[in-house]
Design a protein around this motif. Structure first.
Motif, mmCIF file in Angstrom:
data_model
loop_
_atom_site.group_PDB
_atom_site.id
_atom_site.type_symbol
_atom_site.label_atom_id
_atom_site.label_comp_id
_atom_site.label_asym_id
_atom_site.label_seq_id
_atom_site.Cartn_x
_atom_site.Cartn_y
_atom_site.Cartn_z
ATOM 1 N N SER A 54 57.552 18.474 43.615
ATOM 2 C CA SER A 54 56.251 18.277 42.980
ATOM 3 C C SER A 54 55.269 17.544 43.879
ATOM 4 O O SER A 54 54.104 17.408 43.531
ATOM 5 N N ASN A 55 55.707 17.074 45.026
ATOM 6 C CA ASN A 55 54.783 16.321 45.881
ATOM 7 C C ASN A 55 54.154 17.162 46.988
ATOM 8 O O ASN A 55 53.551 16.626 47.894
ATOM 9 N N LEU A 56 54.255 18.473 46.891
ATOM 10 C CA LEU A 56 53.572 19.351 47.832
ATOM 11 C C LEU A 56 52.077 19.266 47.549
ATOM 12 O O LEU A 56 51.653 19.329 46.403
ATOM 13 N N ARG A 57 51.268 19.109 48.562
ATOM 14 C CA ARG A 57 49.834 18.875 48.380
ATOM 15 C C ARG A 57 49.002 20.149 48.232
ATOM 16 O O ARG A 57 47.819 20.083 47.966
ATOM 17 N N ILE A 58 49.626 21.286 48.402
ATOM 18 C CA ILE A 58 48.943 22.563 48.168
ATOM 19 C C ILE A 58 49.838 23.402 47.265
ATOM 20 O O ILE A 58 50.998 23.070 47.055
ATOM 21 N N SER A 59 49.318 24.490 46.746
ATOM 22 C CA SER A 59 50.123 25.296 45.825
ATOM 23 C C SER A 59 51.143 26.146 46.590
ATOM 24 O O SER A 59 50.918 26.550 47.726
ATOM 25 N N TYR A 60 52.245 26.418 45.918
ATOM 26 C CA TYR A 60 53.265 27.282 46.515
ATOM 27 C C TYR A 60 52.736 28.696 46.694
ATOM 28 O O TYR A 60 53.143 29.410 47.599
ATOM 29 N N GLU A 61 51.805 29.117 45.831
ATOM 30 C CA GLU A 61 51.196 30.436 45.987
ATOM 31 C C GLU A 61 50.478 30.535 47.327
ATOM 32 O O GLU A 61 50.488 31.588 47.956
ATOM 33 N N GLU A 62 49.858 29.432 47.759
ATOM 34 C CA GLU A 62 49.211 29.440 49.077
ATOM 35 C C GLU A 62 50.243 29.506 50.195
ATOM 36 O O GLU A 62 50.065 30.236 51.162
ATOM 37 N N VAL A 63 51.315 28.742 50.056
ATOM 38 C CA VAL A 63 52.347 28.689 51.098
ATOM 39 C C VAL A 63 52.969 30.064 51.318
ATOM 40 O O VAL A 63 53.303 30.425 52.441
ATOM 41 N N PHE A 64 53.092 30.858 50.239
ATOM 42 C CA PHE A 64 53.690 32.183 50.346
ATOM 43 C C PHE A 64 52.643 33.291 50.253
ATOM 44 O O PHE A 64 52.989 34.460 50.162
ATOM 45 N N ASP A 65 51.362 32.909 50.263
ATOM 46 C CA ASP A 65 50.250 33.852 50.209
ATOM 47 C C ASP A 65 50.495 34.922 49.143
ATOM 48 O O ASP A 65 50.441 36.124 49.399
ATOM 49 N N SER A 66 50.781 34.457 47.928
ATOM 50 C CA SER A 66 51.029 35.352 46.798
ATOM 51 C C SER A 66 49.794 35.460 45.924
ATOM 52 O O SER A 66 48.966 34.552 45.880
ATOM 53 N N LYS A 67 49.701 36.554 45.210
ATOM 54 C CA LYS A 67 48.609 36.736 44.263
ATOM 55 C C LYS A 67 48.758 35.731 43.123
ATOM 56 O O LYS A 67 49.885 35.386 42.752
ATOM 57 N N PRO A 68 47.655 35.293 42.541
ATOM 58 C CA PRO A 68 47.765 34.433 41.362
ATOM 59 C C PRO A 68 48.574 35.139 40.275
ATOM 60 O O PRO A 68 48.368 36.317 40.009
ATOM 61 N N GLY A 69 49.522 34.443 39.686
ATOM 62 C CA GLY A 69 50.353 35.007 38.632
ATOM 63 C C GLY A 69 51.608 35.697 39.116
ATOM 64 O O GLY A 69 52.458 36.084 38.315
ATOM 65 N N GLN A 70 51.773 35.863 40.414
ATOM 66 C CA GLN A 70 52.931 36.578 40.969
ATOM 67 C C GLN A 70 54.179 35.695 41.011
ATOM 68 O O GLN A 70 55.287 36.204 41.029
#
Length: 131
Positions: free
Chosen positions: A87-103
């Motif tokens: 939970s202490n990641l400062r950006i979203s995991y969707e950004e880290v894996f370049d996934s579409k929102p909701g994926q």
């Protein structure tokens, strides 16, 4: 010598110092060895490949989806990935894996503690899988 750290195991009198048996946590003294496993289905392989490719794009700063620029929720996307992460990641995991929102369905954990069967995290993951 700087930079060298050696794990010597738990203190030999740890339970005496604490004053009780430590039921919650026992130190694992053997190193973790991950078994190499192939994905169980072609769909799983495709999802893992997509996540790896997305992470490569993120690292190289070539994101396709730009979630940080467009935080809108996409209602027609079904999640195909459940990710448990810190939970202490400062950006979203969707950004880290370049996934579409909701994926991705992301379950964050404080201190990377997974909890126990019947606990909130397990119940949340069971609900996500059952969906």
């Amino acid at each position: 010598e700087e930079g060298n750290l050696e794990w010597l195991g738990p203190h030999p009198e740890q339970e005496t110092i604490v004053g009780s048996t430590l039921k919650v946590h026992r130190w694992r003294e053997a190193p973790y060895v991950r078994k190499a496993m192939a994905p169980s289905s072609p769909d799983a392989r495709a999802i893992i490949d997509r996540l790896q490719e997305g992470n490569t794009r993120f690292v190289e700063n070539h994101e396709l989806y730009g979630i940080h620029e467009n935080p809108s929720i996409v209602h027609d996307v079904e999640p195909d990935t459940i990710l448990v992460g810190s939970s202490n990641l400062r950006i979203s995991y969707e950004e880290v894996f370049d996934s579409k929102p909701g994926q991705m369905l992301v379950q964050q954990s404080m201190g990377n503690i997974a909890g126990h069967a019947g606990g909130a995290m397990f119940a949340s993951l069971e609900f996500a899988v059952a969906r």
